[in-house]
Design an enzyme around this catalytic site. Structure first.
Site, short mmCIF file in Angstrom:
data_model
loop_
_atom_site.label_atom_id
_atom_site.label_comp_id
_atom_site.label_asym_id
_atom_site.label_seq_id
_atom_site.Cartn_x
_atom_site.Cartn_y
_atom_site.Cartn_z
N LYS A 1 0.27 3.89 -2.72
CA LYS A 1 -0.69 5.01 -2.65
C LYS A 1 0.02 6.36 -2.56
O LYS A 1 -0.57 7.39 -2.92
CB LYS A 1 -1.64 4.81 -1.46
CG LYS A 1 -2.57 3.61 -1.60
CD LYS A 1 -3.49 3.49 -0.40
CE LYS A 1 -4.48 2.35 -0.55
NZ LYS A 1 -3.87 1.02 -0.42
N SER B 1 -5.71 4.01 4.33
CA SER B 1 -5.27 3.08 3.29
C SER B 1 -6.46 2.58 2.50
O SER B 1 -6.68 1.39 2.32
CB SER B 1 -4.50 1.89 3.89
OG SER B 1 -3.75 1.23 2.90
N SER C 1 0.79 -1.24 0.00
CA SER C 1 0.00 0.00 0.00
C SER C 1 0.82 1.28 0.00
O SER C 1 0.24 2.37 -0.12
CB SER C 1 -0.95 0.01 1.20
OG SER C 1 -2.11 -0.73 0.91
#
Length: 526
Positions: A188, A362, A185
């Protein structure tokens, strides 16, 4: 020489952390009340010259995100959208009322009140630019501190790391800096930089209704807003109920009380389901969705999702219209024509707010929507492949080091994504550049250790990290990553990226990464 303010901060730091941890349950309740007090703290520290010195600004910036002193310490507060960024904005506005971009939290600014400022870049400068006051860590001393922590077995077979001084962009530590790994993640961060630079921090996503000329067909047109909600309490997000209110009024003004309802998802292209397949971490990606297709009333984290978010949202909209006196057919898929007449529209908060929510929680649904918005802004197909290609192209345009990088999505759920620690820290440094204020939400949206988002339940037994480590987490099976910023013991702002692959115990790997980030927080390293 260590100035008295920094010496006082070092001495008080352990007590501040203990009090902040005890006050943690009150964080969210007190966030709104903190703002005016933060301004008073900054004003009290301002000398007669009207400018806060670098050491003073460092202390204010480092401590207000963790605690606010009122007598003793009254409350702890996060540094995200209602914390540091707002405090910086209000402080800057209190010094000069020249205004700037309003990133959308409160539009009720009167001429008599401080006007919003875009980013208060001086806070970033105060955290790191005056090297005579807050020197950067010594590279050899930093390596001594980090090599041992990054060498623990919990971090698996492959680990890479970079630490960079945000003020200068200079690398202070590197371990496999250019080796590409699965980023999970932390992808991102790249998505955030790409969408803010391509579409703009103030850009909003509109969901609208139109009436096809010469017919009674109403088309609900999706604009790609992943935060559109059908809930009664919409908060700051665009409301499907408000859209139904306004649409019903517009139809009744035209003497229409029975219509054919259609919905348009043509803004996006390609498969709606992520290559990993149906997953509770992500709904099928559609230009029209309400509440991220969640079926359990949740607003973050894994959840069961509807198989067709657009049809579900259109069905809910039909029910809302009926409740407002407009009879409709069962909605079907269509496409609005260029000649369609506008009926009503609702808009998301600015992308700055969406990016902050994406990073703090997230949020994979927002991430995939943001990837498609990069594609829309740059003229590419708004699909998984088109979004990934658009992110790559946008980052290249910004001059970022993309050697070895490979994007397949915007969320990092795909294990085929590849990023380097070098790229992740370069993204963070770019977001801290005073010349790029539109990228500030990349930093303000990062979870705060021990307080917000995906770091709220980490750093619980840590004396150095809470409140001063801000980082995006990343977790897939066998992959653990952490990338963000930290204010070190001398008040220097550092960016870091730690990537580990081949991990077998996620909890142990997370703790090892947290320990490494905390070592930066506690390090003067000379």
């Amino acid at each position: 020489m260590v100035v008295p303010e920094l010496r006082a901060w070092r001495a008080a730091r352990p007590h501040v952390v203990r009090v902040a941890r005890a006050a943690r349950p009150r964080v969210r309740r007190a966030a709104q009340s903190v703002r005016p007090q933060l301004v008073r703290v900054a004003q009290a520290l301002r000398p007669r010259s009207g400018r806060i010195t670098t050491p003073q600004l460092t202390v204010v910036a480092a401590t207000t995100g963790l605690v606010l002193a009122a007598g003793a310490v009254a409350v702890a507060g996060p540094w995200d959208s209602t914390g540091q960024r707002t405090a910086e904005r209000d402080w800057a506005a209190s010094r000069d009322r020249q205004g700037g971009a309003d990133h959308g939290r409160n539009a009720d600014t009167s001429p008599a009140s401080p006007k919003p400022a875009p980013s208060a870049a001086s806070v970033l400068t105060g955290l790191g630019s005056a090297t005579s006051v807050a020197p950067a860590p010594d590279e050899k001393a930093l390596a001594t501190a980090l090599d041992r922590l990054l060498g623990v077995p919990a971090l698996g077979a492959r680990r890479t790391a970079v630490v960079v001084d945000v003020a200068t962009g200079g690398r202070l530590y590197g371990k496999g800096a250019g080796t590409a790994q699965t980023p999970a993640s932390t992808t991102k961060i790249a998505t955030a930089v790409a969408v803010l630079s391509a579409a703009g921090a103030d850009h909003r996503l509109a969901t609208r209704t139109v009436l096809e000329p010469g017919t009674k067909e109403v088309v609900l047109v999706g604009g790609g807003d992943p935060t559109l909600t059908a809930r009664k309490d919409a908060g700051e997000w665009a409301s499907l109920r408000t859209l139904a209110d306004d649409t019903a009024k517009a139809l009744k003004a035209r003497d229409l009380d029975r219509v054919t309802l259609s919905y348009d998802t043509s803004l996006y292209a390609g498969p709606a389901v992520h290559p990993i397949g149906p997953n509770p971490n992500l709904a099928p990606v559609s230009a029209l969705t309400a509440d991220e297709g969640r079926t359990d009333g949740s607003s973050s984290g894994p959840a069961d999702r509807t198989a067709d978010p657009a049809a579900e949202a259109a069905g809910t909209f039909a029910d809302l219209l009926r409740a407002r006196g407009i009879d409709t057919t069962s909605p079907g898929l269509s496409k609005a024509t260029k000649g369609a007449q506008a009926l009503a529209s609702v808009s998301s908060p600015p992308l700055s707010a969406l990016v902050e929510r994406m990073l703090t929680n997230s949020d994979n649904d927002i991430a995939e929507a943001m990837a498609r918005q990069v594609a829309v802004a740059t003229g590419r197909p708004a699909s998984f492949a088109g979004g990934a290609a658009a992110i790559d192209a946008q980052l290249r345009k910004l001059g970022l080091p993309l050697s070895g990088a490979h994007f397949t999505d915007g969320s990092g759920l795909n294990r085929d994504d590849r990023l380097t620690a070098d790229l992740l820290t370069a993204l963070l440094v770019k977001a801290g550049d005073p010349a790029r204020p539109e990228l500030r939400p990349v930093l303000t949206g990062l979870p705060v250790a021990g307080f917000t988002g995906t770091l709220s339940d980490r750093y619980t037994d840590d004396a150095s990290g809470p409140g001063v480590v801000r980082a995006k987490t990343g977790t897939l099976t066998g992959v653990n990553t952490l990338a963000g910023t930290v204010v070190d013991a001398d008040g220097r702002l550092l960016a870091f990226a730690f990537l580990a692959s081949g991990t077998s115990d996620p909890s142990a790997a997370q703790s090892a990464l947290d320990d490494t980030a905390s070592a930066l927080a506690g390090c003067g390293c000379r």
